[in-house]
Design a protein around this motif. Structure first.
Motif, PDB file in Angstrom:
ATOM      1  N   CYS A   1    -102.993  -2.564  39.689  1.00 46.34           N
ATOM      2  CA  CYS A   1    -101.735  -1.863  39.950  1.00 46.34           C
ATOM      3  C   CYS A   1    -101.235  -2.214  41.356  1.00 46.34           C
ATOM      4  O   CYS A   1    -101.926  -1.933  42.346  1.00 46.34           O
TER       5      CYS A   1
ATOM      6  N   SER B   1    -103.564   5.282  36.147  1.00 43.37           N
ATOM      7  CA  SER B   1    -103.762   6.233  37.251  1.00 43.37           C
ATOM      8  C   SER B   1    -102.452   6.806  37.779  1.00 43.37           C
ATOM      9  O   SER B   1    -102.319   8.021  37.944  1.00 43.37           O
ATOM     10  N   CYS B   2    -101.460   5.948  38.061  1.00 41.55           N
ATOM     11  CA  CYS B   2    -100.214   6.429  38.666  1.00 41.55           C
ATOM     12  C   CYS B   2     -98.986   6.180  37.800  1.00 41.55           C
ATOM     13  O   CYS B   2     -97.875   6.532  38.190  1.00 41.55           O
ATOM     14  N   ASN B   3     -99.178   5.557  36.644  1.00 38.07           N
ATOM     15  CA  ASN B   3     -98.112   5.295  35.673  1.00 38.07           C
ATOM     16  C   ASN B   3     -97.115   4.231  36.129  1.00 38.07           C
ATOM     17  O   ASN B   3     -96.047   4.080  35.539  1.00 38.07           O
ATOM     18  N   PHE B   4     -97.439   3.485  37.162  1.00 38.79           N
ATOM     19  CA  PHE B   4     -96.553   2.417  37.619  1.00 38.79           C
ATOM     20  C   PHE B   4     -96.438   1.328  36.554  1.00 38.79           C
ATOM     21  O   PHE B   4     -97.393   1.035  35.838  1.00 38.79           O
TER      22      PHE B   4
ATOM     23  N   LYS C   1     -99.087  -0.701  43.030  1.00 38.98           N
ATOM     24  CA  LYS C   1     -98.720   0.500  43.768  1.00 38.98           C
ATOM     25  C   LYS C   1     -99.935   1.239  44.322  1.00 38.98           C
ATOM     26  O   LYS C   1     -99.998   1.566  45.504  1.00 38.98           O
ATOM     27  N   CYS C   2    -100.940   1.508  43.444  1.00 38.65           N
ATOM     28  CA  CYS C   2    -102.085   2.314  43.889  1.00 38.65           C
ATOM     29  C   CYS C   2    -103.377   1.500  43.994  1.00 38.65           C
ATOM     30  O   CYS C   2    -104.420   2.038  44.373  1.00 38.65           O
ATOM     31  N   SER C   3    -103.319   0.230  43.599  1.00 39.64           N
ATOM     32  CA  SER C   3    -104.454  -0.702  43.682  1.00 39.64           C
ATOM     33  C   SER C   3    -105.594  -0.381  42.715  1.00 39.64           C
ATOM     34  O   SER C   3    -106.658  -1.006  42.802  1.00 39.64           O
ATOM     35  N   LYS C   4    -105.412   0.570  41.833  1.00 40.00           N
ATOM     36  CA  LYS C   4    -106.450   0.853  40.835  1.00 40.00           C
ATOM     37  C   LYS C   4    -106.494  -0.283  39.810  1.00 40.00           C
ATOM     38  O   LYS C   4    -105.497  -0.970  39.590  1.00 40.00           O
TER      39      LYS C   4
ATOM     40  N   HIS D   1     -98.548  -0.115  31.732  1.00 38.52           N
ATOM     41  CA  HIS D   1     -98.532   1.016  32.660  1.00 38.52           C
ATOM     42  C   HIS D   1     -99.886   1.170  33.350  1.00 38.52           C
ATOM     43  O   HIS D   1    -100.934   0.940  32.738  1.00 38.52           O
ATOM     44  N   CYS D   2     -99.864   1.616  34.584  1.00 35.65           N
ATOM     45  CA  CYS D   2    -101.099   1.954  35.291  1.00 35.65           C
ATOM     46  C   CYS D   2    -101.624   3.288  34.766  1.00 35.65           C
ATOM     47  O   CYS D   2    -100.898   4.289  34.778  1.00 35.65           O
TER      48      CYS D   2
END
Length: 327
Positions: A253, A238-241, A255-258, A235-236
């Motif tokens: 990630c 930061s955004c839980n992706f 999705k959010c690139s973190k 899981h990410c």
């Protein structure tokens, strides 16, 4: 003095992990969410009692929390056990809202919230059963002949507690948390005779802790789920992706690139909570979506886990990761 502290309940950790690993619209999610909310409320109530327990004399009392013992092939669990040289006290903490009524005719607790009534098994029946189990356990283990009393503590100070005048047990054995210490003073007067020494209480505490057997539920089986329904990956933070991708010694990630260097740790904890307390390099590669055996070797080596076997047969034990989480 608290000689056995309360950790985050393992079942609660497993429920949280299960929710992280199920599809958002999985049909079992509402059932799991409902149980998790109930468990969290109970845990908050148990935590609330700890503040009052710190006021008990460490010279007189030993406190054991979240104790699970076996007696004649049956397990019984005690929220809080207070040991003194004069008596033992079982404390069952309940975190109810609204108005509660103790019905002695049917051994029920009736809760009213927003004009809606709901019936629950009486916690007095539960705590009496715990006392009987503990009394038999003490006899079988030849521990000590000492009175065992019990209390039900209502941890929410805004809850209205009611009982019929004839329900003497509820009137004597149920107390709001705000007057818990006063209730202890009353109970002390019932048992003025010291029956053993402080050293003996310490010895008994150690024996109880040694005999404690934590519950380790298999939630996939209990909720009739297959391992394939448990989502894999990292899981990410930061955004839980789910899932992140592994590139150049870090997680990225989509999705959010973190990015994160250690997002895999929580994923491995989820694996330990839901699937198995041990893992191999191959199984970890499959779970984290990593193709490189060298990368997973580095990850496993960085976690300082207990191991057995060698080379491809090496097994890594994950209990230490979960233990750290519970602390």
């Amino acid at each position: 003095m608290i000689v056995k502290e309360r950790n985050i309940p393992l079942r609660m950790l497993k429920l949280e992990a299960l929710l992280r690993r199920l599809e958002e619209h999985h049909p079992k999610r509402p059932q799991i969410l409902e149980e998790l909310a109930r468990r969290k409320a109970g845990y908050r109530g148990e935590q609330a009692l700890e503040y009052y327990l710190t006021y008990l004399s460490s010279e007189k009392y030993s406190v054991l929390q979240d104790l699970r013992l076996i007696h004649k092939e049956h397990y019984f669990q005690i929220d809080t056990l207070i040991l003194s040289p004069s008596y033992f006290l079982i404390v069952e903490t309940k975190n109810y809202q609204g108005t509660i009524y103790f019905d002695s005719d049917y051994s029920q607790l009736i809760r009213t919230v927003n004009d809606k009534e709901e019936a629950f098994p009486s916690p007095l029946v539960q705590v009496r059963r715990q006392r009987n189990h503990l009394s038999e356990w003490i006899k079988d283990n030849k521990v000590i002949d000492i009175p065992i009393d019990y209390l039900v503590v209502i941890s929410n100070p805004n809850t209205i507690i009611k009982a019929s005048p004839k329900n003497l047990e509820a009137l004597r054995k149920v107390t709001p948390i705000t007057v818990f210490l006063n209730k202890i003073e009353q109970i002390e007067k019932l048992y003025p005779t010291q029956l053993t020494q402080r050293k003996e209480i310490q010895r008994i505490s150690k024996k109880l802790i040694k005999k404690h057997t934590p519950l380790n539920p298999d939630l996939l089986t209990q909720f009739d789920l297959t391992t394939s329904e448990s989502l894999k990956g990292v899981h990410c933070p930061s955004c839980n992706f789910l899932p992140m991708q592994r590139k150049q010694a870090k997680w990225i990630c989509p999705k959010c690139s973190k990015t994160s260097k250690d997002a895999h740790v929580n994923a491995i904890v989820d694996y330990a909570l839901l699937l198995d307390n041990k893992i191999t390099n191959q199984k970890l590669r499959e779970f984290l979506h990593i193709s490189s055996r060298t990368v997973t070797n580095k990850i496993l080596g960085s976690l300082a886990l207990e191991v057995s076997g060698s080379k491809k047969g090496r097994v890594y034990y994950l209990d230490g990761l979960v233990h750290k989480l519970k602390l």
